[in-house]
Enzyme design. Sequence first.
Site, PDB file in Angstrom:
ATOM      1  N   ASP A  47       0.859  -1.185   0.000  1.00 28.43           N
ATOM      2  CA  ASP A  47       0.000   0.000   0.000  1.00 28.43           C
ATOM      3  C   ASP A  47       0.895   1.234   0.000  1.00 28.43           C
ATOM      4  O   ASP A  47       1.501   1.557   1.022  1.00 28.43           O
ATOM      5  CB  ASP A  47      -0.906   0.021   1.248  1.00 28.43           C
ATOM      6  CG  ASP A  47      -1.981  -1.075   1.216  1.00 28.43           C
ATOM      7  OD1 ASP A  47      -1.722  -2.122   0.598  1.00 28.43           O
ATOM      8  OD2 ASP A  47      -3.048  -0.870   1.814  1.00 28.43           O
TER       9      ASP A  47
ATOM     10  N   LYS B 140      -6.860   3.253  -3.586  1.00 24.08           N
ATOM     11  CA  LYS B 140      -7.323   3.241  -2.199  1.00 24.08           C
ATOM     12  C   LYS B 140      -7.548   4.671  -1.764  1.00 24.08           C
ATOM     13  O   LYS B 140      -6.768   5.556  -2.114  1.00 24.08           O
ATOM     14  CB  LYS B 140      -6.251   2.538  -1.355  1.00 24.08           C
ATOM     15  CG  LYS B 140      -6.492   2.547   0.140  1.00 24.08           C
ATOM     16  CD  LYS B 140      -5.433   1.680   0.855  1.00 24.08           C
ATOM     17  CE  LYS B 140      -5.432   1.902   2.352  1.00 24.08           C
ATOM     18  NZ  LYS B 140      -4.373   1.155   3.057  1.00 24.08           N
TER      19      LYS B 140
ATOM     20  N   LYS C 120     -10.196   0.006  -2.943  1.00 21.28           N
ATOM     21  CA  LYS C 120     -10.186  -0.180  -1.487  1.00 21.28           C
ATOM     22  C   LYS C 120     -10.479   1.127  -0.772  1.00 21.28           C
ATOM     23  O   LYS C 120      -9.608   1.987  -0.673  1.00 21.28           O
ATOM     24  CB  LYS C 120      -8.822  -0.727  -1.042  1.00 21.28           C
ATOM     25  CG  LYS C 120      -8.679  -0.827   0.483  1.00 21.28           C
ATOM     26  CD  LYS C 120      -7.347  -1.455   0.892  1.00 21.28           C
ATOM     27  CE  LYS C 120      -7.138  -1.367   2.396  1.00 21.28           C
ATOM     28  NZ  LYS C 120      -5.827  -1.879   2.838  1.00 21.28           N
TER      29      LYS C 120
END
Lengths: 298, 290
Positions: free
Chosen positions: A135, A198, A234
């Site tokens: 991430d 995300k 996400k």
Amino acid sequence: MQTSKYSSPPVDQVGIEDRIARITARSIKSSMKVEGLKMALSMIDLTTLEGADTVGKVTQLCTKAQHLCDEFPELPNVAAICVYPSMVNVAKQALGESGVKVAAVATAFPSGQSSLEVKLTDTKLALDNGADEIDMVISRGKFLQGECNFVADEIATIKEACGKARLKVILETGELGSLDQVRKASDIAIYNGADFIKTSTGKIPKAATLHVTCVMLEAIRDYYLTTGKMIAMKPAGGISKSKLALHYLMLVKEVLGDKWLTNEWFRFGASSLANDVLLQYRKAQVGGYQSPDYFSID
Amino acid sequence: MARLEIKKTYKIYIGGKFPRTESGRFYNPKGIDVNVCLSSRKDFRNAVVAARAAQSSWAGRSAYNRSQILYRIAEIMEGRRAQFIEELLQQGSTKKSAEDEVNATIDRWVYYAGWCDKYQQLFSSVNPVASSHFNFSQLEPMGVVAAIASESSSLLGLSTLIATAIAGGNSVVALASESKPLCSITLAEVLNDSDVPGGVVNFLTGKADELLSHFSSHMDVNALVYCGNDSKKILKLKETSADNLKRIRAYAEERILGEKGESPYLISDLNEVKTTWHPVEKIGAAGSSY
């Protein structure tokens, strides 16, 4: 990789607000709700990103990921555990062969204020420790200064370093200012190698909302219609109630369709959502409203 | 020129706000020309969430401060005497009994205001033990308490249950009397004006038959206090609350409405005893060293 490959269409903010208002007015009941809850559980990236994280805490979280509620063996495991790079090997060991993935935040999380060398080293540390997913955060400062090519190049470089690991690109939408900016950042990430986009780090008060998620899903949809390639999504931060999670799932189904309704293509970044889902699931199975007293503390 | 009549909308009280029921339903109590919210189990669920959120900070206030706030309730009620009496008349009381009930209720708030910072001294103890420990017991609130009063004790009875619960640091979800709900909602307005933090006391109106099973089966309600003489109802409450070992306190009306309704034991009934073993050195020949 350059930004000129695409041009982000303007976002209809009023339209988005109207659409979200209609989605949140709906509710899912009975058997549909139970299926939705199970689906939401299987999509959770159980997260602990604290300065105070210890080996014990991460191990405990990994145990929780595999034993959400042993009373109900039909419940799925969560999708992944999300930790700092230094905790990846701990999580990897604790999860063993369970199939739960390990995601690591990297690239000077959460601010992203560092040099590319440091970010690459950070990423490499996580990968060497065995992370399945990375991430990364984008450089919001550079993005806001209009240096989109810098952001694009950075994403492409990290993607290259990731190898087989899937890359999630955190836009930190709460710092981008407007939905148009969110769309632009989404497109930059998608066209430069992101496997996931995300919303947030979870470290600032303005975390994921249905509105920014809708904009990002539309970016994914447009990319899919143009190229035929799927990108995963996400939302993270501030999603702690099942009802909200179900609204997210509705939105995904509406914008992208059933193909995205698996944990390969959609995830929730959350720490306390799992417990609320379990509360609701137990209520559906047993009847009677439940109390967090009878479920594990995160 | 004749004025248009301005009628009051009786709404429920959750988390320091006066919403209508989420169900959109209402009913008319017999003989009273008002629409009253017919609360649903979801209103109850929301009320428990509010009560749970408010409980720890309420229990964390100093006993003296809780005392001040309970006394403030009596003060504000005093200023609204006429309204309470009028509502009791609407609900079928005689003038004399309405006045008596309002007086008794105000006095009862004052009575329990006095106990807030005293019951702990009465029920706590230092216990003799045969090892080198300083051993002491004290009361702690149970948590979220559901309060239900019978039809005939809609003001004094319900007030007593609420006062004993919050004096001891609990938060409350109260169900107003089905046939006499007006004074309960006005009591909620009094609480709202009296520095009682939002969520510490919540009021629902509606049908007991619909709601009681949810009151007793909710896992996040720690205790249930009932004033009334319906033994079947009490049995049912006990049965359906077994899942989380909810403490059920059932009192006969005479106990609560009469002068026995003034008793610190009613506060301790909604508290539980915590005993602490604190190690100390050299107890015995040298005497206590704490």
